[in-house]
Structures are given as C-alpha cells and as structure tokens.
Design a protein around this motif. Structure first.
Motif, short mmCIF file in Angstrom:
data_model
loop_
_atom_site.label_atom_id
_atom_site.label_comp_id
_atom_site.label_asym_id
_atom_site.label_seq_id
_atom_site.Cartn_x
_atom_site.Cartn_y
_atom_site.Cartn_z
N ARG A 127 33.72 8.62 -6.84
CA ARG A 127 34.81 7.65 -6.66
C ARG A 127 34.71 7.14 -5.24
N ILE A 128 34.34 5.87 -5.06
CA ILE A 128 33.97 5.33 -3.75
C ILE A 128 34.99 4.30 -3.28
N ILE A 129 35.36 4.38 -1.98
CA ILE A 129 36.12 3.33 -1.30
C ILE A 129 35.16 2.63 -0.34
N HIS A 130 34.97 1.33 -0.48
CA HIS A 130 33.97 0.61 0.31
C HIS A 130 34.38 0.49 1.77
N ARG A 131 35.61 0.07 2.04
CA ARG A 131 36.22 -0.05 3.38
C ARG A 131 35.74 -1.23 4.22
N ASP A 132 34.73 -1.96 3.76
CA ASP A 132 34.29 -3.11 4.56
C ASP A 132 33.86 -4.26 3.65
N LEU A 133 34.63 -4.50 2.61
CA LEU A 133 34.33 -5.61 1.70
C LEU A 133 34.68 -6.92 2.38
N LYS A 134 33.71 -7.83 2.48
CA LYS A 134 33.90 -9.14 3.09
C LYS A 134 32.81 -10.07 2.58
N ALA A 135 32.94 -11.34 2.89
CA ALA A 135 32.02 -12.35 2.35
C ALA A 135 30.58 -12.08 2.77
N SER A 136 30.37 -11.61 4.00
CA SER A 136 28.99 -11.38 4.46
C SER A 136 28.37 -10.15 3.82
N ASN A 137 29.18 -9.29 3.21
CA ASN A 137 28.66 -8.10 2.53
C ASN A 137 28.56 -8.30 1.02
N THR A 149 18.78 -14.48 -7.25
CA THR A 149 18.20 -15.78 -7.60
C THR A 149 19.07 -16.55 -8.59
N GLU A 150 19.87 -15.84 -9.40
CA GLU A 150 20.75 -16.48 -10.38
C GLU A 150 22.16 -16.66 -9.84
N MET A 151 22.33 -16.42 -8.54
CA MET A 151 23.63 -16.54 -7.87
C MET A 151 24.63 -15.48 -8.36
N ASN A 152 24.11 -14.37 -8.88
CA ASN A 152 24.98 -13.26 -9.25
C ASN A 152 25.33 -12.47 -8.00
N PRO A 153 26.61 -12.09 -7.84
CA PRO A 153 27.02 -11.38 -6.62
C PRO A 153 26.72 -9.90 -6.69
N LYS A 154 26.35 -9.32 -5.55
CA LYS A 154 26.10 -7.89 -5.45
C LYS A 154 26.70 -7.39 -4.13
N ILE A 155 27.52 -6.35 -4.24
CA ILE A 155 28.17 -5.78 -3.06
C ILE A 155 27.16 -4.94 -2.30
N GLY A 165 40.90 -9.16 9.47
CA GLY A 165 40.99 -10.31 8.59
C GLY A 165 40.83 -9.88 7.15
N TYR A 166 40.13 -8.75 6.94
CA TYR A 166 39.95 -8.19 5.60
C TYR A 166 40.64 -6.82 5.47
N MET A 167 41.02 -6.22 6.59
CA MET A 167 41.60 -4.88 6.57
C MET A 167 43.05 -4.93 6.14
N SER A 168 43.45 -3.97 5.31
CA SER A 168 44.83 -3.89 4.84
C SER A 168 45.72 -3.38 5.97
N SER A 220 42.70 3.70 0.87
CA SER A 220 42.68 4.11 -0.53
C SER A 220 41.97 3.00 -1.31
N MET A 221 41.97 3.13 -2.63
CA MET A 221 41.41 2.06 -3.44
C MET A 221 42.16 0.76 -3.20
N LYS A 222 43.46 0.85 -2.89
CA LYS A 222 44.27 -0.35 -2.66
C LYS A 222 43.86 -1.07 -1.38
N SER A 223 43.15 -0.35 -0.48
CA SER A 223 42.62 -1.02 0.71
C SER A 223 41.51 -1.98 0.31
N ASP A 224 40.63 -1.54 -0.60
CA ASP A 224 39.59 -2.43 -1.12
C ASP A 224 40.20 -3.59 -1.91
N VAL A 225 41.30 -3.31 -2.64
CA VAL A 225 41.97 -4.37 -3.40
C VAL A 225 42.47 -5.45 -2.46
#
Length: 803
Positions: free
Chosen positions: A618-628, A633-639, A665-668, A678-683
């Motif tokens: 069960r993983i909390i990313h903690r740094d989800l943002k546009a640059s990450n 090639t098909e424009m599918n997103p990958k974290i 700017g992305y931090m809760s 928590s998971m809600k931080s990633d949300v």
C-alpha cells in the motif's frame, strides 16, 4: 530611503499645453454642456484643470488632468490608447449617463464605464483634490478618476487593492514623453504573499521593496515630514497606501517614468519641482542585482558577495563582475540540528518564491519548522508584521537580498555545519562555542559507525562466502537487473548533453539506447541531491514490486563508486507539464485536445488507485505533480519518481513525519503544515493536477488581476458562481464535452478540500469519472485556496453564493 532634494529636470508639459485654451468658469460638466478640444474645466480652488492636451511634437489629443501651476504636470490621462487625431470632437455625457469622448464623426473613443447609470441626469465635476467625480441625478457617486489611475498618483489617491470593488490600482508608465499610451513599466503594491512595492517590466519583476513591516516597505523608508505623510492600510479587505498633504502651499506628484523609475516630486509656490525620493535608489536595489544566494552591498567594491556556505556558480564570470549567475551551495543542506543559522538584522528579506508564512508562530517554533525540513534555506521573524508574531520560511534560492541602512527584520540563513566551522561572517561568533563539541561528536560518531559497518560486513562475508556472493545476494533482494557503468556510458554517449532530456530535484535524466536496441531513460542522482542511499533503495524496492500500465517500469539500477543511477523504460513524449503548461496552440499544448486530457486524468487516477489499494504494498506517492507524470508513444500517462513514496500497513490511516518533502502547490495542508500524510494527501495532489490539466495553468504560478486566490480558490469561486467553464484552457477551443469538463472541475475541487476526511478515495474518484450519471456533492472550501498566507492553527473560508 534617503531624501533627495536635488534639482529635477521635469517633463516639459508646458509644451503639451501650448495650444490655445479657453478656460470655462466652471468645474462641472452636464449633458447640456460638452467640453471641446480647446476648453478646460477648472477646479473650484483653481488647483487643477480638466481638458485636452497634445504632448510634445504629437498631433494627437488626450483628455487629461493637470496641475494649474507652472510648469504644468499632467497627473491623469483618459484615452491613452485611443487619442483624437485632430482638433475635432470633445468630452460629453452620453445618453447612458457615462462620460464619453467622441471623435469628429461622433464615434466613441473612450468611455468612463460600461454600466448604465441614469436617464441622462448625471453631472461630472473636477475637485480641488484632482479627482473627477461622476454622480447620478440622486447625487450618488457612480465613477471617479481616482479609481482608474494612469501614470501618476497625487494626494488622496490610493494605490493598492480593494476587496469590495475588486479594483487593483496600479500606475503604468508612458511609452515616451511624447506618447501617453501605456508603456512597459507598472508600479503598485503586490499582495500575493506579503504587501510590498513592486515595479514590473512587462510581466517580470524589475524592482521590489521588501514587505511592509508597519514602519517601512523593506528598503523604502519615507519619513513623515512637515509637508506630507504616507498612510498605509493592510487588512483582510484593503491593501493600499496614499499620500496626504499637511499644508495648502505645497504640491505633490508621484510618477512611474518611461524608463521604470518611481519618482516623488514636490513643489511650492516659489520653487520648481524637486525630487523627494526615487526607487530604485541605488544599484543594489535593482531586482536580483547579484543573482541567487548572494548579498548586494552598495558600499563594497565589488557590490556582490556570496552568502556564507555558498560559492560563485561561475567563478570566471564572478571575477569579471558578471554576477547574474549568483552562487550555489558549497555543501549539501541536511536535516541536521547541527546546521548553523546565521543571523542578519540588516538585510532585505529575500523574494517570496516557494515560500511559507504563518502569522502566529514564535521565533523558536519558526526555527524548529526550518530545522525539520531539509529543503528550508532560511527563516525570518518580525514582531511588527503581525501582533501575534510571525514566521517566514524559504525553500528555494534566496534572491534579491541587499544590505540595508535601516531594517527591523531578522533573517536566519541556514549554513551546513562544515561550512559554518570555517565561516567568519556576522552571527557566526555567537555559535563558536559549539564547534569543538560538534567536531568531537562527529569524529566519535564516525568512528563508531565505521566499527559497526566493519562488523556487519565481516559477518556477511563469512556467511555468504566472500564479497562476490554478498553482492549477488543484494541483487537478488532487489529483484531487478544491475547494469555496469560501461554499458550505461555507451548507451548515453558518456552522458552527453545531447542525450539529456530533463532534470529534477534529484539530478539529470538522460536518454539512452542499449546494444540490443532497447531505449532507456537513465536517472543519474546528483551528488548534491537530497535523495541519498535510503531514498535510492526506497525507490528501487518499491517500484520493483509495482507493475501497472499507468506506472513507469523500472528496468534496473547502476551503482558505481559514489554514483547511483536508476534505469527506466523510455517515455517518448516526456513529462505532462511540458504539454499542459506550454501555452501555445502551435506547439505541445495544441496537441492536447479535451479527449486526450480526459484520458490522461483517468489514467493517473487508475495508477493511484493501484498503488493505494491493489498493489502488493500500500503506497503513498507524496510527490504527485505534472512533471512526475510521463507520456508514452500513445500519450498514455505513467506515474514516475517514487523516491519520496512510503509504504503503509493495512491498518494504518495516516503517518506523521518530521521531514516534510514534496512540491509546494501540490502538497496537502495537513502534510505541509503538520507533516501528516495519508492516501488523502495523494488525493489532494491529484485534485490540483486535474485543475491544472483543465485550465492549462500551474497552481503555484496562477495570478488573477481581480483577486488573490490561487488556481484552487479561483476554480472554487467560479464553480460557486456558476461560471466554472471560464476555467477551461482556451487552447482547447470547442473540442470539449461540457458535461465531462464540469464533472472534472467538480471532482478536482472535491479532491482539494481542506479537510482530508471530506476528500473522496481514488476508487470513488474513478467511479465519478466513469459514470456520467453519478451525483456529485458540492465541494467545501479548498485547502490553501489563497496565495497570501495560511495559518496552521486556524483556516477561515467565506462561502460564496452563486448568482
């Protein structure tokens, strides 16, 4: 600021007013009496004229207000962008009650407002204050020139921001002395973080004074005199300042010149105009005169010096007195309580970028907050800013710092312990007694650590049968391939700049191609990176256990001497931020029509749901943002980038850390302020990302001329007012589904609500995204909805009602 009484070579407005004028013995204008080109209205006390003028050698005519004294000074211009090109036309009151300038054909070139006031009964009057007031038939004020300044301010006029009217009152320079049209310089109060006086050149900062501290605006100290005073009001509703005259025989005008200089000029009945003060005043006042992490000292030669613990980024340029590159850290900042904090009481506070403010923290609490965050570079406290105390924290390069003759601020700059040992700058002597103790402790702890490592290595060597078997055992634990340095250097052409595809906080990323033809991305951890061995191992161990189509796949790693590298699958289209923030229809942003953006939002949501609920850990990313978020090639997103990620036990709901790491700017709120994630931080981070994808605007860089909300607050305001579609990126034009866009905006705002318990889980988010008929709740106030400040003990939010 020093007072200068040297003679001032003023603009020759007498040339502007050399045309034949007929002064009308009245100060008012009614619907029955239009004002022609050659006529002027005179205020009752004869202090100001309202009429048309033609500047310098120009043949254009502008409606303006000017001091009646000689040499005349124009203080306001109406039709700056639409002059009359001959002596025909004039000023009148239109049928809708507005002031209007008509050309010779009867066409309007300027209008006081777009609102309709009355049925032709309004009256305009020029006052002895220099203000033109327009009142309706009941005598109610409906418009005034003071609310629409041009290039100058006079006593009684306010510059700043008013929440009730929504007006931001700034001055804009002329293009030249012959052309009153808006130039490239703007002057006013910037209230995005803390109120300070700013001169902008276009959209870039040209000069900043430093924040208001109830005595001065940073370096701008204007003592009250027998002639005038300056009053400042800063509260929840207003942020402005104004000048007030203390006598009737002195005249004052403050202007922004066409070369970006703010000037305060004074005149009496017998003397000419003289300069009271200017800004920028000295060379060090110019914005970022010495580049980042440096101090500009006007009395020194050369002006620029690196802060303690920093060295010139380019020594040769620095020697040649080219200081724009500034300074870089000599040693890596740590989270150690042994780091020194050098105190300065004579410096202008650094510019407010990646910045935190809390209005109730004590100085000790402020210091503790900085110590516990390895990215914190400085803190400051000034008891005059807020009655309860106050704390500033800086997390990026310290820019635009200069030595002041007068200051009440106390700035504490972080210096790594190794640098502070050899330092001799002010403030260092206070901590000199700590150095012997610290050195002894470091030597003892290092020796003990070496002994422990030797014993552990010896036991492992004996168990595994030698060093070679130990290494093989580590590789087995990592469960991924190990690449040698020769293979990686060949693949990346010795880390050629031509192969460099990006750089993050942990170091550069290079594109490579293995001998088998497989393309790879090599993340080469910087030696000065905050990501050390623990973060490196953490990312390796976590990602090897994660397999999902919306997560970047880790192929292996490479450890060579002190270097650490991660080998990922290559993502041909790079990071999401290069698309949504590109801002041009003809480049990357133009490729992201709504259908693609909506698919990217869904893909990110599925990736988060996997790491939160469906993976082995069960993983909390903690740094989800546009640059990450990377695109294949098909424009599918990958974290990507799991260096800050943390694994949860099934029964855990939240974890508190003393080391807050992520991207502002992305931090809760609960994570940025209290260190609880928590998971809600990633949300929360996901919600920010959704609103950025819809709007094409960064949350951290969003600015609106009518309010101080960030992107989150702006989106919430629009939704509450029934205007949510105004948030949409104009580059999408009409390619979007209105229902899908509105649903995404509402989902994004549900994810960024202040309270974690109010935010949905990612499983609920996916359900709302995939189900057109899902009924969505109205979001509560977002966290960090304003750019100005936040208080960790109290957060208030005024509910907006839709119109």
């Amino acid at each position: 600021m020093k007072i200068y009484l040297s003679a001032f070579v003023c603009f020759i407005f007498s040339c502007m007013l050399s045309r034949v004028e007929i002064s009308i013995a009245t100060d008012t204008l009614t619907i029955s009496g239009p004002l022609t080109i050659n006529e002027t209205l005179i205020s009752r006390g004869g202090k100001f004229h309202l009429g048309f003028f033609s500047p310098g050698i120009s043949n254009n005519y502008y409606l303006g207000i000017w001091y009646a004294i000689a040499p005349a000074k124009v203080v306001w211009v109406a039709n700056r962008e639409n002059p009359l090109n001959d002596a025909s036309g004039g000023l009148s009151i239109g049928d809708d009650g507005n002031l209007v300038i008509l050309d010779k054909s009867g066409q309007s070139v300027w209008k006081s407002s777009n609102m309709t006031y009355i049925n032709g009964g309004s009256v305009a009057q020029i006052l002895d204050s220099g203000n033109v007031e327009l009142r309706d038939e009941t005598g109610t004020l409906v418009w005034q020139s003071f609310d629409h300044p041009s290039h100058a301010m006079i006593p009684g006029m306010k510059l700043g921001w008013n929440s009730k009217t929504g007006l931001h009152l700034n001055l804009t320079s002329w293009k030249s002395s012959d052309d009153p049209s808006p130039g490239e310089y703007t002057y006013g109060i910037d209230t995005k973080v803390q109120a300070e006086l700013v001169i902008w050149k276009g959209s870039s900062t040209f000069y900043r004074s430093g924040p208001w501290n109830k005595i001065s605006f940073g370096e701008v100290y204007v003592p009250n005199s027998l002639l005038f005073n300056m009053s400042v009001k800063l509260d929840a509703e207003d942020a402005y300042y104004e000048y007030n005259m203390l006598g009737t025989t002195t005249f004052l005008i403050a202007t922004i010149s066409d070369d970006g200089v703010f000037q305060l000029l004074l005149k009496n009945d017998v003397a000419d105009w003289v300069m009271a003060f200017v800004m920028p005043q000295v060379s060090c006042s110019n914005y970022m005169r010495c580049g980042p992490n440096s101090v500009c000292i006007e009395e020194d030669s050369p002006y620029c010096s690196c802060m303690t613990g920093y060295i010139p980024k380019n020594p040769k340029e620095w020697h040649d007195q080219v200081w724009s590159g500034g300074c870089i850290g000599q040693s890596q900042l740590s989270c150690s309580t042994l780091d020194n904090y050098e105190e300065h009481s004579d410096l202008k506070l650094p510019a407010f970028s990646l910045f935190f403010v809390n209005t109730s923290m004590s100085l000790e609490e402020c210091r503790a907050e900085c110590i516990n965050n390895c990215t914190c570079k400085a803190y400051a406290s000034s008891y005059l800013l807020w009655d309860e105390g106050g704390c500033f924290l800086w997390f990026e390069d310290l820019v635009d710092v200069m030595k002041l003759e007068f200051s009440i601020n106390h700035l504490f700059i972080r210096v790594p312990i190794l640098d502070s040992i050899s330092a001799s700058a002010p403030g260092y002597s206070k901590n000199r007694w700590r150095i012997p103790v610290i050195v002894v402790m470091n030597i003892a702890s290092t020796f003990l650590l070496l002994v422990v490592i030797f014993l552990i290595w010896t036991r492992k060597y004996q168990r595994k049968g030698g060093a070679y078997s130990s290494k093989k055992g580590d590789e087995k634990n990592l469960e991924l391939s190990s690449y040698d340095i020769v293979t990686i250097e060949r693949a990346t052409q010795s880390f050629s700049d031509m192969n460099k595809i990006g750089e993050g906080g942990f170091g550069p990323v290079y594109k490579g191609k293995l001998s088998c033809g497989e393309e790879i991305a090599v993340k080469r951890l910087s030696e000065t990176s905050c990501q050390g061995v623990n973060e490196f191992k953490n990312e390796v161990m976590l990602i090897t256990k994660l397999q999902h189509r919306n997560l970047v796949r880790l192929l292996g790693c490479c450890i060579h001497d002190e270097e650490k590298m991660l080998i990922y699958e290559y993502m041909a289209n790079g990071s999401l931020d290069s698309y949504i923030f590109d801002g041009s229809k003809h480049t990357k942003s133009g490729l992201l029509e709504w259908k693609r953006r909506f698919a990217i939002i869904g893909g990110i949501a599925r990736g988060l749901l996997y790491i939160h609920h469906d993976s082995r850990l069960r993983i909390i990313h903690r740094d989800l943002k546009a640059s990450n978020v990377l695109l294949d090639t098909e424009m599918n997103p990958k974290i990507s980038d799991f260096g800050m990620a943390r694994a949860f036990r099934e029964e855990q709901l939240a974890i508190k850390t003393k080391r807050v790491a992520g991207t502002f700017g992305y931090m809760s709120p609960e994570y940025a302020i209290d260190g609880v994630y928590s998971m809600k931080s990633d949300v929360f981070s996901f919600g920010v990302l959704v609103l950025e994808i819809v709007s094409g605007t960064r949350n951290s860089q969003f600015h609106h001329p009518d309010h101080d909300f960030n992107l989150l607050g702006h989106a919430w305001k629009l939704l509450m007012e029934g205007r949510a579609l105004q948030l949409i990126d104009p580059l999408m034009e009409d390619s979007f589904s209105i229902s899908e866009v509105l649903r995404c905006i509402q989902i994004g705002l549900l994810c960024v609500q202040q309270r974690p318990e109010d935010r949905p889980t990612m499983s609920s988010v996916l359900l709302m995204l995939d189900n057109d008929s899902a009924v969505l709740q109205q979001p509560n106030c977002p966290g960090f909805f304003t750019e100005r400040s936040f208080n960790q003990n109290e957060a208030t939010c005024t509910m907006l009602e839709g119109r």
